[in-house]
Design an enzyme around this catalytic site. Structure first.
Site, PDB file in Angstrom:
ATOM      1  N   LYS A  25      10.675  27.022  54.138  1.00 25.45           N
ATOM      2  CA  LYS A  25      10.756  25.684  53.704  1.00 25.45           C
ATOM      3  C   LYS A  25       9.864  24.841  54.011  1.00 25.45           C
ATOM      4  O   LYS A  25       9.508  24.439  55.397  1.00 25.45           O
ATOM      5  CB  LYS A  25      12.292  25.309  54.093  1.00 25.45           C
ATOM      6  CG  LYS A  25      12.750  24.100  53.807  1.00 25.45           C
ATOM      7  CD  LYS A  25      14.208  23.799  54.169  1.00 25.45           C
ATOM      8  CE  LYS A  25      14.581  22.304  54.160  1.00 25.45           C
ATOM      9  NZ  LYS A  25      14.623  21.453  52.994  1.00 25.45           N
ATOM     10  N   THR A  28      11.070  18.590  51.899  1.00 25.70           N
ATOM     11  CA  THR A  28      12.363  18.076  52.035  1.00 25.70           C
ATOM     12  C   THR A  28      12.362  17.068  50.983  1.00 25.70           C
ATOM     13  O   THR A  28      11.435  16.409  50.626  1.00 25.70           O
ATOM     14  CB  THR A  28      12.813  17.773  53.199  1.00 25.70           C
ATOM     15  OG1 THR A  28      14.045  17.009  53.035  1.00 25.70           O
ATOM     16  CG2 THR A  28      11.906  16.261  53.906  1.00 25.70           C
ATOM     17  N   GLU A  78      11.528  25.074  48.734  1.00 23.58           N
ATOM     18  CA  GLU A  78      12.837  24.716  49.681  1.00 23.58           C
ATOM     19  C   GLU A  78      13.310  26.198  49.856  1.00 23.58           C
ATOM     20  O   GLU A  78      14.587  26.199  50.295  1.00 23.58           O
ATOM     21  CB  GLU A  78      13.668  23.924  48.483  1.00 23.58           C
ATOM     22  CG  GLU A  78      13.237  22.412  48.586  1.00 23.58           C
ATOM     23  CD  GLU A  78      14.197  21.644  49.690  1.00 23.58           C
ATOM     24  OE1 GLU A  78      14.503  22.327  50.613  1.00 23.58           O
ATOM     25  OE2 GLU A  78      13.996  20.286  49.658  1.00 23.58           O
TER      26      GLU A  78
HETATM   27  C1  LIG Z   1      20.534  15.424  57.549  1.00 26.37           C
HETATM   28  C2  LIG Z   1      19.915  14.209  56.570  1.00 26.37           C
HETATM   29  O1  LIG Z   1      20.021  13.131  57.274  1.00 26.37           O
HETATM   30  N1  LIG Z   1      19.492  14.357  55.535  1.00 26.37           N
HETATM   31  C3  LIG Z   1      19.149  15.628  54.757  1.00 26.37           C
HETATM   32  C4  LIG Z   1      18.755  15.373  53.328  1.00 26.37           C
HETATM   33  C5  LIG Z   1      18.012  16.516  52.959  1.00 26.37           C
HETATM   34  N2  LIG Z   1      18.136  17.723  53.620  1.00 26.37           N
HETATM   35  C6  LIG Z   1      17.453  18.928  52.810  1.00 26.37           C
HETATM   36  O2  LIG Z   1      16.199  18.413  52.245  1.00 26.37           O
HETATM   37  C7  LIG Z   1      16.273  19.398  51.048  1.00 26.37           C
HETATM   38  C8  LIG Z   1      16.279  18.286  49.783  1.00 26.37           C
HETATM   39  O3  LIG Z   1      17.116  17.550  49.815  1.00 26.37           O
HETATM   40  C9  LIG Z   1      17.415  20.097  50.927  1.00 26.37           C
HETATM   41  O4  LIG Z   1      16.851  21.382  51.505  1.00 26.37           O
HETATM   42  C10 LIG Z   1      18.265  19.307  51.783  1.00 26.37           C
HETATM   43  O5  LIG Z   1      19.243  20.084  52.322  1.00 26.37           O
HETATM   44  C11 LIG Z   1      18.750  17.855  54.925  1.00 26.37           C
HETATM   45  O6  LIG Z   1      18.694  18.883  55.594  1.00 26.37           O
HETATM   46  N3  LIG Z   1      19.277  16.732  55.415  1.00 26.37           N
END
Ligand code: A1EHT
Length: 108
Positions: A25, A28, A78
């Protein structure tokens, strides 16, 4: 005079930790509130749930993307299908159209 605040921390849901550490990955996708990461800087990364530090990431690029313009290349970066990626983003950022792709590299 103005002061620029450079974020030095980022959190991820813990279910993504292994994909980040293995290099599967490499992006983000975040909303406006998290669009201020600066290319060339390094952030400390912790799990959102426990606040447990697990790596450092070098921020490579931050680019705007509309939800509707997400494509298979984003999904590939991702390590999920486009359908899953859209569902995940819809869950985290319901109704948000204006997003940002943050591209990063693991700091060894
Ligand atoms: C924990 C926090 O504060 N916020 C986030 C926001 C997004 N993401 C990940 O980023 C990618 C696209 O959004 C996907 O893989 C999401 O799951 C995350 O892990 N944590």
């Amino acid at each position: 005079m103005s002061t620029t605040i450079v974020p030095t921390e980022m959190t991820f849901f813990s279910r993504f930790e292994s994909d980040i550490l293995s290099g599967k990955k490499t992006i983000t996708i975040r909303d406006e509130a998290e669009s201020y990461y600066v290319p060339g800087t390094t952030v400390d990364v912790s799990t959102y749930e426990e606040g447990r530090w697990f790596c450092r990431l070098n921020i490579l690029t931050v680019e705007p993307i509309a939800f509707n313009d997400l494509n298979d290349f984003h999904a590939q970066q991702e390590n999920m299908t486009l359908t899953d990626l859209k569902a995940v983003i819809h869950d985290i950022y319901p109704g948000i159209e204006k997003l940002y792709v943050v591209n990063y590299a693991l700091v060894k």
